[in-house]
Motif scaffolding. Structure first.
Motif, PDB file in Angstrom:
ATOM      1  N   ALA A  14       5.262  -7.194  -9.560  1.00 19.30           N
ATOM      2  CA  ALA A  14       3.817  -6.954  -9.620  1.00 19.30           C
ATOM      3  C   ALA A  14       3.213  -6.931  -8.224  1.00 19.30           C
ATOM      4  CB  ALA A  14       3.153  -8.040 -10.472  1.00 19.30           C
ATOM      5  N   VAL A  15       3.631  -7.871  -7.376  1.00 22.55           N
ATOM      6  CA  VAL A  15       3.114  -7.940  -6.004  1.00 22.55           C
ATOM      7  C   VAL A  15       3.559  -6.716  -5.201  1.00 22.55           C
ATOM      8  CG1 VAL A  15       3.284  -9.229  -3.835  1.00 22.55           C
ATOM      9  CG2 VAL A  15       2.887 -10.445  -5.982  1.00 22.55           C
ATOM     10  N   ASN A  19       0.978  -4.109  -3.370  1.00 30.15           N
ATOM     11  CA  ASN A  19       1.071  -3.860  -1.930  1.00 30.15           C
ATOM     12  C   ASN A  19       1.303  -2.383  -1.626  1.00 30.15           C
ATOM     13  OD1 ASN A  19       1.091  -6.352  -0.015  1.00 30.15           O
ATOM     14  ND2 ASN A  19       2.148  -7.056  -1.840  1.00 30.15           N
ATOM     15  N   LEU A  20       2.149  -1.748  -2.406  1.00 29.26           N
ATOM     16  CA  LEU A  20       2.448  -0.334  -2.171  1.00 29.26           C
ATOM     17  C   LEU A  20       1.205   0.527  -2.397  1.00 29.26           C
ATOM     18  CD1 LEU A  20       4.847   1.416  -1.371  1.00 29.26           C
ATOM     19  CD2 LEU A  20       5.341   1.731  -3.803  1.00 29.26           C
ATOM     20  N   ALA A  21       0.439   0.194  -3.433  1.00 32.00           N
ATOM     21  CA  ALA A  21      -0.773   0.965  -3.730  1.00 32.00           C
ATOM     22  C   ALA A  21      -1.800   0.833  -2.605  1.00 32.00           C
ATOM     23  CB  ALA A  21      -1.375   0.495  -5.056  1.00 32.00           C
ATOM     24  N   PHE A  27      -3.656   2.766   5.084  1.00 33.38           N
ATOM     25  CA  PHE A  27      -3.033   3.614   6.100  1.00 33.38           C
ATOM     26  C   PHE A  27      -3.879   4.856   6.360  1.00 33.38           C
ATOM     27  CE2 PHE A  27       0.052   6.856   7.513  1.00 33.38           C
ATOM     28  CZ  PHE A  27       0.589   6.187   8.598  1.00 33.38           C
ATOM     29  N   VAL A  28      -4.360   5.483   5.294  1.00 28.21           N
ATOM     30  CA  VAL A  28      -5.190   6.684   5.432  1.00 28.21           C
ATOM     31  C   VAL A  28      -6.496   6.346   6.155  1.00 28.21           C
ATOM     32  CG1 VAL A  28      -6.543   8.403   4.164  1.00 28.21           C
ATOM     33  CG2 VAL A  28      -4.201   7.890   3.445  1.00 28.21           C
ATOM     34  N   ASP A  44       1.840  -3.726   7.268  1.00 25.26           N
ATOM     35  CA  ASP A  44       2.177  -5.021   6.685  1.00 25.26           C
ATOM     36  C   ASP A  44       2.238  -4.939   5.164  1.00 25.26           C
ATOM     37  OD1 ASP A  44       2.921  -7.576   7.440  1.00 25.26           O
ATOM     38  OD2 ASP A  44       0.979  -8.413   6.924  1.00 25.26           O
ATOM     39  N   PHE A  45       1.354  -4.167   4.563  1.00 22.50           N
ATOM     40  CA  PHE A  45       1.401  -3.969   3.115  1.00 22.50           C
ATOM     41  C   PHE A  45       2.714  -3.309   2.706  1.00 22.50           C
ATOM     42  CE2 PHE A  45      -3.286  -4.564   2.656  1.00 22.50           C
ATOM     43  CZ  PHE A  45      -3.265  -5.355   1.504  1.00 22.50           C
TER      44      PHE A  45
END
Length: 202
Positions: A14-15, A19-21, A27-28, A44-45
């Protein structure tokens, strides 16, 4: 033990997805407004997503294997710092001020995500040695970093200066280095524990 491992895997997955989302979002935005601190936090994410996906794979391994993975994760925690130093070096001579409202708003969203991740992982932070320690420390440190980025945005709003953003980005680098040290030490303890001869009866 099986239930604990299954619970940690679910939490780590879940984490990782959270983080990926938010990596994509931050970043954008970082590239759009030219923010060193947001760039550091976005990488870092991505690193946190990687750590938690590795945890999904490694939970239930032996102490020696978990120790090796813990050392790998300690190195992974340093990756965002290297990227930040490179970005900071490029902007050091003439730090441009990023859009302060966008900077603070994006960091506030990141803070919500990281607090949620820290809450999910809190009950597991002592459950799998260096692995769970790496995940919890990353989420906790990221929350502190987000508060600092919000502060940098507020200072930038009044000063229109790029230095607060640059300083916070470098501070995030230092914090990640300390987290890497803690995870590496936990991995060493696991390795020593795994090398001790068994005292049980055959």
């Amino acid at each position: 033990m099986i239930n604990t491992a299954r619970s940690l895997r679910r939490a780590a997955l879940a984490v990782a997805l959270l983080n990926l989302a938010y990596f994509g979002v931050e970043f954008v935005v970082a590239l759009h407004i030219g923010s060193v601190s947001l760039f550091a936090d976005s990488i870092d994410f991505l690193e946190d997503a990687t750590i938690n996906l590795l945890i999904v794979l490694a939970v239930g391994w032996s102490l020696r294997k978990r120790s090796a993975m813990g050392m790998l994760l300690a190195a992974a925690i340093l990756v965002p710092g290297v990227a930040t130093l490179w970005t900071a070096w490029q902007k050091f001579m003439a730090p441009a001020a990023p859009a302060p409202v966008v900077l603070s708003a994006t960091a506030l969203g990141a803070l919500v995500v990281n607090l949620a991740c820290a809450y999910i992982l809190a009950r597991h932070r002592h459950g799998a040695g260096s692995l769970s320690k790496a995940a919890f420390l990353s989420a906790r440190n990221d929350a502190f970093a987000n508060v600092a980025i919000i502060g940098a945005g507020l200072v930038t709003l009044y000063t229109r200066n790029g230095w607060p953003d640059l300083i916070v980005g470098l501070a995030i680098t230092a914090m990640n280095a300390d987290a890497a040290r803690e995870v590496f030490q936990a991995a060493l303890r696991e390795r020593r524990a795994g090398e001790r001869p068994s005292t049980g009866q055959p």
